[in-house]
Structure formats: structure tokens, C-alpha cells
Motif scaffolding. Structure first.
Motif, PDB file in Angstrom:
ATOM      1  N   LEU A  23       0.822  -1.204   0.000  1.00 33.65           N
ATOM      2  CA  LEU A  23       0.000   0.000   0.000  1.00 33.65           C
ATOM      3  C   LEU A  23       0.857   1.255   0.000  1.00 33.65           C
ATOM      4  N   PRO A  39       3.671   1.374  -2.999  1.00 34.40           N
ATOM      5  CA  PRO A  39       3.550  -0.071  -3.240  1.00 34.40           C
ATOM      6  C   PRO A  39       4.777  -0.585  -4.000  1.00 34.40           C
ATOM      7  N   SER A  63      -9.890  -4.163   2.080  1.00 34.13           N
ATOM      8  CA  SER A  63      -8.554  -3.576   2.048  1.00 34.13           C
ATOM      9  C   SER A  63      -7.500  -4.668   1.905  1.00 34.13           C
TER      10      SER A  63
END
Length: 172
Positions: A23, A39, A63
Motif C-alpha cells: 500500500l 507499493p 482492504s
């Protein structure tokens, strides 16, 4: 590993392992620069921290995970091939100071039967060599090259008493 509070367990968990972030973390950056973590950013972090980040998931539906824990180079393909060829010739201390402890901890996180087999056979072969050198101290003192092998021992091999039964969890 016996208990988390033993010095060997704490030192094993402090060894660096690779972690790949999944992320964008715009307000977080590695200490050595000021760019945000994106990322695909790969960092070598202590095992205890890398494990926590790998199992953590941000809040919210659907998520993705925060990061992916990767197998360290000390347990990578090149080292495993070298251990298969001749376990006594590999400097496991250069790979990781607590090599077997690192292997044991990583095998708690990854299901790698091949790594279990290689580490078990390596441990046995090296234990026999250590026991042989302990029994034949005259040849060791005369300088038959044994000190080269003894310098490749990891901390577990240096501290373990081979007169007792080995306690490595991966040994059946």
C-alpha cells in the motif's frame, strides 16, 4: 526456540528480513530518505517488526494487506543449493548469525517442506562434524583446517551441547 524472553530468541527476532509494502503510505518514509513508502517498496526490517506489518491489515472493507513478508536471502535458493551440496562447506554464520533460529521462525510463517528438509539434514551433518572435532582435539590443535569450519558456526551451533539431544523444532 524455547521462550520469547531468552536472549537467543530476542536476537533471532532482531535479524533483518525483507518486506515488500503493498500500500501507499504517504506520511511514512524510511529513515534514510524522505520519500514516502509506495507499493512495491522493499525494506529489510527486523523480523519481529516485519512479521507484525505482514499480518496487519488496514481498516476498511476489502482492504489489501499492508505488506508481504519475503523469505530472507539466508534461506534463499542459492544457500539451499549450497547446503544440499555440502552442508559443512557453507558459512552459515555469514548468512545469519542465528541461522537455525531464523529458519525456525520463518518456517512458522511459511510452509516450505523443502527448507525443513535441507535445514534438518544440514543441522545433522554439521552436528556430526562438530562432535567429531570435539572428540579428536589432537588433530584440531595440530591445525588440520578445523578452525575454518569452526568459524562458520552460527550461535546455536556454538552454544549447543551436542552430548544432549538436539532441540531444533524442525527435526522430527
Amino acid at each position: 526456540m524455547s521462550s520469547y524472553y531468552t536472549p537467543s530468541s530476542i536476537l533471532t527476532d532482531a535479524q533483518k528480513t525483507p518486506l515488500t509494502f503493498d500500500l501507499l503510505l504517504p506520511h511514512l518514509s524510511p529513515l534514510n530518505n524522505s520519500t514516502p513508502i509506495t507499493p512495491g517498496t522493499r525494506l529489510d526490517l527486523p523480523l519481529w517488526l516485519a512479521e507484525m506489518l505482514a499480518v496487519s491489515k488496514p481498516a476498511g472493507p476489502g482492504s489489501a494487506s499492508l505488506a508481504t513478508l519475503d523469505m530472507p536471502a539466508a534461506l534463499g535458493g542459492k544457500v539451499m543449493n549450497a547446503l544440499r551440496a555440502d552442508p559443512k562447506s557453507v558459512d552459515v554464520r555469514a548468512q545469519a548469525q542465528w541461522f537455525y533460529g531464523l529458519g525456525e521462525r520463518m518456517l512458522e510463517l511459511f510452509e516450505e517442506e523443502e527448507v525443513v528438509e535441507v535445514l534438518t539434514e544440514t543441522f545433522k551433518a554439521r552436528a556430526l562434524e562438530i562432535a567429531d572435532k570435539a572428540q579428536n582435539t589432537r588433530t584440531v590443535q595440530q591445525g588440520d583446517g578445523s578452525s575454518d569450519f569452526m568459524n562458520t558456526l552460527d550461535e546455536d551451533e556454538r552454544q549447543r551441547k551436542y552430548s544432549e539431544q538436539p532441540t531444533m523444532a524442525a527435526i522430527p
